[in-house]
Motif scaffolding. Structure first.
Motif, PDB file in Angstrom:
ATOM      1  N   THR A 121      -7.232 -12.257  17.026  1.00  5.31           N
ATOM      2  CA  THR A 121      -8.195 -13.360  16.944  1.00  5.31           C
ATOM      3  C   THR A 121      -9.110 -13.233  15.733  1.00  5.31           C
ATOM      4  OG1 THR A 121      -9.684 -12.184  18.472  1.00  5.31           O
ATOM      5  CG2 THR A 121      -8.138 -13.771  19.425  1.00  5.31           C
ATOM      6  N   LEU A 122      -9.367 -14.378  15.099  1.00  3.21           N
ATOM      7  CA  LEU A 122     -10.170 -14.445  13.888  1.00  3.21           C
ATOM      8  C   LEU A 122     -11.087 -15.659  13.942  1.00  3.21           C
ATOM      9  CD1 LEU A 122      -7.227 -14.117  11.325  1.00  3.21           C
ATOM     10  CD2 LEU A 122      -8.700 -12.235  12.075  1.00  3.21           C
ATOM     11  N   ALA A 123     -12.265 -15.531  13.360  1.00  7.26           N
ATOM     12  CA  ALA A 123     -13.152 -16.668  13.147  1.00  7.26           C
ATOM     13  C   ALA A 123     -13.314 -16.827  11.639  1.00  7.26           C
ATOM     14  CB  ALA A 123     -14.510 -16.443  13.805  1.00  7.26           C
ATOM     15  N   LEU A 124     -12.889 -17.987  11.112  1.00  7.99           N
ATOM     16  CA  LEU A 124     -12.870 -18.224   9.669  1.00  7.99           C
ATOM     17  C   LEU A 124     -13.575 -19.548   9.386  1.00  7.99           C
ATOM     18  CD1 LEU A 124      -9.062 -17.512   9.129  1.00  7.99           C
ATOM     19  CD2 LEU A 124     -10.916 -15.863   8.873  1.00  7.99           C
ATOM     20  N   HIS A 125     -14.840 -19.485   9.005  1.00 12.24           N
ATOM     21  CA  HIS A 125     -15.601 -20.717   8.788  1.00 12.24           C
ATOM     22  C   HIS A 125     -15.840 -20.962   7.312  1.00 12.24           C
ATOM     23  CE1 HIS A 125     -19.389 -23.139   8.463  1.00 12.24           C
ATOM     24  NE2 HIS A 125     -18.626 -23.919   9.205  1.00 12.24           N
ATOM     25  N   PRO A 126     -15.284 -22.053   6.763  1.00 12.89           N
ATOM     26  CA  PRO A 126     -15.545 -22.384   5.361  1.00 12.89           C
ATOM     27  C   PRO A 126     -16.911 -23.029   5.197  1.00 12.89           C
ATOM     28  CG  PRO A 126     -14.043 -23.992   6.336  1.00 12.89           C
ATOM     29  CD  PRO A 126     -14.348 -22.985   7.408  1.00 12.89           C
ATOM     30  N   ALA A 127     -17.731 -22.468   4.337  1.00  9.81           N
ATOM     31  CA  ALA A 127     -19.088 -22.977   4.137  1.00  9.81           C
ATOM     32  C   ALA A 127     -19.064 -24.093   3.094  1.00  9.81           C
ATOM     33  CB  ALA A 127     -20.016 -21.854   3.715  1.00  9.81           C
ATOM     34  N   MET A 128     -18.428 -25.193   3.441  1.00  6.89           N
ATOM     35  CA  MET A 128     -18.376 -26.355   2.561  1.00  6.89           C
ATOM     36  C   MET A 128     -18.212 -27.605   3.404  1.00  6.89           C
ATOM     37  SD  MET A 128     -14.542 -26.189   0.880  1.00  6.89           S
ATOM     38  CE  MET A 128     -14.242 -27.964   0.710  1.00  6.89           C
ATOM     39  N   ALA A 129     -18.576 -28.729   2.830  1.00  4.34           N
ATOM     40  CA  ALA A 129     -18.395 -30.006   3.504  1.00  4.34           C
ATOM     41  C   ALA A 129     -17.027 -30.566   3.133  1.00  4.34           C
ATOM     42  CB  ALA A 129     -19.490 -30.972   3.096  1.00  4.34           C
ATOM     43  N   PHE A 130     -16.323 -31.094   4.105  1.00  3.80           N
ATOM     44  CA  PHE A 130     -14.973 -31.606   3.898  1.00  3.80           C
ATOM     45  C   PHE A 130     -14.958 -33.134   3.942  1.00  3.80           C
ATOM     46  CE2 PHE A 130     -14.126 -27.279   4.914  1.00  3.80           C
ATOM     47  CZ  PHE A 130     -12.854 -26.979   4.429  1.00  3.80           C
ATOM     48  N   THR A 131     -14.135 -33.714   3.072  1.00  2.78           N
ATOM     49  CA  THR A 131     -13.887 -35.155   3.117  1.00  2.78           C
ATOM     50  C   THR A 131     -12.620 -35.479   3.883  1.00  2.78           C
ATOM     51  OG1 THR A 131     -12.584 -35.163   1.066  1.00  2.78           O
ATOM     52  CG2 THR A 131     -14.982 -35.401   0.862  1.00  2.78           C
ATOM     53  N   THR A 133      -9.636 -35.147   2.526  1.00  2.00           N
ATOM     54  CA  THR A 133      -8.697 -35.682   1.545  1.00  2.00           C
ATOM     55  C   THR A 133      -8.232 -34.560   0.619  1.00  2.00           C
ATOM     56  OG1 THR A 133     -10.346 -36.211  -0.151  1.00  2.00           O
ATOM     57  CG2 THR A 133      -9.980 -37.862   1.592  1.00  2.00           C
ATOM     58  N   SER A 134      -7.313 -34.891  -0.274  1.00  2.00           N
ATOM     59  CA  SER A 134      -6.785 -33.905  -1.216  1.00  2.00           C
ATOM     60  C   SER A 134      -7.861 -33.388  -2.166  1.00  2.00           C
ATOM     61  CB  SER A 134      -5.627 -34.505  -2.015  1.00  2.00           C
ATOM     62  OG  SER A 134      -6.052 -35.654  -2.719  1.00  2.00           O
ATOM     63  N   LEU A 135      -8.979 -34.101  -2.294  1.00  2.00           N
ATOM     64  CA  LEU A 135     -10.071 -33.627  -3.139  1.00  2.00           C
ATOM     65  C   LEU A 135     -10.587 -32.264  -2.674  1.00  2.00           C
ATOM     66  CD1 LEU A 135     -12.137 -36.930  -3.508  1.00  2.00           C
ATOM     67  CD2 LEU A 135     -10.639 -35.897  -5.222  1.00  2.00           C
ATOM     68  N   ASP A 136     -10.491 -32.013  -1.375  1.00  2.00           N
ATOM     69  CA  ASP A 136     -11.014 -30.757  -0.828  1.00  2.00           C
ATOM     70  C   ASP A 136     -10.198 -29.551  -1.259  1.00  2.00           C
ATOM     71  OD1 ASP A 136     -12.978 -32.147   0.562  1.00  2.00           O
ATOM     72  OD2 ASP A 136     -11.724 -32.395   2.329  1.00  2.00           O
ATOM     73  N   LEU A 137      -8.933 -29.760  -1.604  1.00  2.00           N
ATOM     74  CA  LEU A 137      -8.072 -28.628  -1.947  1.00  2.00           C
ATOM     75  C   LEU A 137      -8.610 -27.880  -3.162  1.00  2.00           C
ATOM     76  CD1 LEU A 137      -4.625 -30.359  -1.361  1.00  2.00           C
ATOM     77  CD2 LEU A 137      -5.713 -28.619   0.082  1.00  2.00           C
ATOM     78  N   ALA A 138      -9.061 -28.602  -4.179  1.00  2.00           N
ATOM     79  CA  ALA A 138      -9.629 -27.946  -5.356  1.00  2.00           C
ATOM     80  C   ALA A 138     -10.965 -27.304  -5.028  1.00  2.00           C
ATOM     81  CB  ALA A 138      -9.785 -28.957  -6.483  1.00  2.00           C
ATOM     82  N   ARG A 139     -11.709 -27.919  -4.116  1.00  2.00           N
ATOM     83  CA  ARG A 139     -13.040 -27.405  -3.787  1.00  2.00           C
ATOM     84  C   ARG A 139     -12.984 -26.129  -2.959  1.00  2.00           C
ATOM     85  NH1 ARG A 139     -15.710 -31.325  -0.539  1.00  2.00           N
ATOM     86  NH2 ARG A 139     -17.669 -30.294  -1.014  1.00  2.00           N
ATOM     87  N   LEU A 140     -11.835 -25.822  -2.390  1.00  2.00           N
ATOM     88  CA  LEU A 140     -11.689 -24.563  -1.664  1.00  2.00           C
ATOM     89  C   LEU A 140     -11.800 -23.360  -2.602  1.00  2.00           C
ATOM     90  CD1 LEU A 140      -8.725 -25.353   0.759  1.00  2.00           C
ATOM     91  CD2 LEU A 140     -11.060 -24.806   1.441  1.00  2.00           C
ATOM     92  N   GLU A 141     -11.463 -23.564  -3.879  1.00  2.00           N
ATOM     93  CA  GLU A 141     -11.490 -22.468  -4.837  1.00  2.00           C
ATOM     94  C   GLU A 141     -12.910 -21.928  -4.966  1.00  2.00           C
ATOM     95  OE1 GLU A 141      -9.668 -19.724  -7.115  1.00  2.00           O
ATOM     96  OE2 GLU A 141      -8.617 -21.427  -6.202  1.00  2.00           O
ATOM     97  N   GLY A 142     -13.084 -20.688  -4.565  1.00  2.00           N
ATOM     98  CA  GLY A 142     -14.388 -20.044  -4.664  1.00  2.00           C
ATOM     99  C   GLY A 142     -15.328 -20.309  -3.512  1.00  2.00           C
ATOM    100  N   ALA A 143     -14.908 -21.130  -2.537  1.00  2.00           N
ATOM    101  CA  ALA A 143     -15.774 -21.409  -1.389  1.00  2.00           C
ATOM    102  C   ALA A 143     -15.911 -20.163  -0.521  1.00  2.00           C
ATOM    103  CB  ALA A 143     -15.205 -22.556  -0.560  1.00  2.00           C
ATOM    104  N   ALA A 144     -17.113 -19.949  -0.003  1.00  3.40           N
ATOM    105  CA  ALA A 144     -17.345 -18.806   0.881  1.00  3.40           C
ATOM    106  C   ALA A 144     -16.844 -19.126   2.287  1.00  3.40           C
ATOM    107  CB  ALA A 144     -18.823 -18.470   0.922  1.00  3.40           C
ATOM    108  N   PHE A 145     -16.194 -18.151   2.912  1.00  4.75           N
ATOM    109  CA  PHE A 145     -15.747 -18.250   4.298  1.00  4.75           C
ATOM    110  C   PHE A 145     -16.386 -17.116   5.083  1.00  4.75           C
ATOM    111  CE2 PHE A 145     -12.611 -20.916   2.475  1.00  4.75           C
ATOM    112  CZ  PHE A 145     -11.847 -21.531   3.471  1.00  4.75           C
TER     113      PHE A 145
END
Length: 312
Positions: A121-131, A133-145
């Protein structure tokens, strides 16, 4: 060797193809994992699956879990515990299966029914706001989890985050609630604050409030983030830490009681005419907090602080 032939590739199931689930599933797919199924009840969820996970079958939740080596639970916080326990009652969880959720609120305790069946079991929370859409894929780069797990399986969670392009930040189970409250306070309340400011500017006759606010807010945000970066995750800034309030400007930081009093008067007029009582309440609450912090770092003295608080 193709990505799908790389060792360690998993069959991934997405339970709850909302804004987060479909994006993370797509990101894992792009690095060679196979998305074997996704669940989505609403029309918008099914549209996301079609857009971000083309060709992935839309399945009932138990079937998604049955097919998956890695199950991503990307459902609302309040639905998570019942979902996990319900699947346990059905005998859906499998020994050795990796089960991760993306809730900021919870650690791994909420996944205890899956762990009891032998799941990792894992808890993996991305600290970013999601739309969503495919725009989020680039925004994952460097996002803190924020990654919470048992120590022996922590490398699994951290490796998944790195594959998504993010940066893992290990977080203790007992700190998840405080962590999530901090993120919600910063992100959600910033949106409310800017909406209130834009409303007031509109009433003042500014035709494009967003354009007027943008340079000021961007500069304030950048300064505040630099000040908040203390460089030591174990040492959080306090109200008396100069770095925590270095970016503060405006009448409170100068002890300008008369200006604050005038602000309250015009905002009260706004509230009466525009049903914007929340603007006055927010201004008072945040100005009180700014006063306490400005006093703590010596930007104002105790007499100025007392006068400000009396006015507020």
């Amino acid at each position: 060797m193709t990505q799908s032939q790389r060792p360690g590739r998993l069959g991934v199931g997405v339970v709850g193809a909302g804004r987060v689930g479909a994006v993370l599933g797509s990101a894992l797919r792009s690095v060679g994992h196979t998305v074997v199924g996704a669940s989505g009840v609403s029309e918008s969820s099914r549209d996301r699956i079609e857009a971000l996970l083309p060709g992935v079958p839309v399945l009932e939740v138990p079937e998604v879990v049955r097919r998956s080596q890695l199950v991503l639970l990307t459902v609302p916080d309040d639905a998570l515990a019942d979902l996990v326990s319900g699947l346990a009652t059905l005998g859906a969880w499998q020994a050795g299966q990796i089960v991760g959720h993306t809730s900021g609120r919870y650690g791994t305790d909420v996944l205890a029914p899956a762990a009891a069946a032998g799941a990792i079991t894992l808890a993996l929370h991305p600290a970013m706001a999601f739309t969503g859409t495919s725009l989020d894929l680039a925004r994952l780069e460097g996002a803190a989890f924020a990654v919470t797990s048992a120590p022996m399986v922590a490398p699994i969670g951290q490796a998944l985050v790195v594959e998504l392009g993010g940066e893992p930040v290990v977080l203790d189970e007992s700190r998840r609630g405080l962590y999530h409250a901090a993120l919600a306070h910063a992100s959600n309340h910033l949106v409310v604050l800017l909406a209130q400011a834009a409303q007031a500017l509109g009433v003042a006759g500014v035709e494009d409030p967003g354009r007027m606010l943008a340079p000021l807010v961007h500069a304030s945000l950048e300064s505040a983030l630099r000040a908040a970066d203390v460089g030591d995750s174990a040492q959080a800034p306090s109200a008396g830490d100069p770095g925590a309030i270095a970016a503060l400007t405006g009448p409170v930081s100068r002890g300008d009681v008369g200006t604050v009093r005038e602000h309250l008067e015009v905002l009260a007029d706004l509230a009466a005419d525009e049903d914007a009582l929340d603007v006055v309440e927010s201004y008072r609450a945040l100005s009180r907090a700014a006063t306490q912090r400005a006093l703590g770092v010596g930007r104002i003295d105790s007499d100025q602080a007392r006068a400000l608080l009396d006015t507020l």
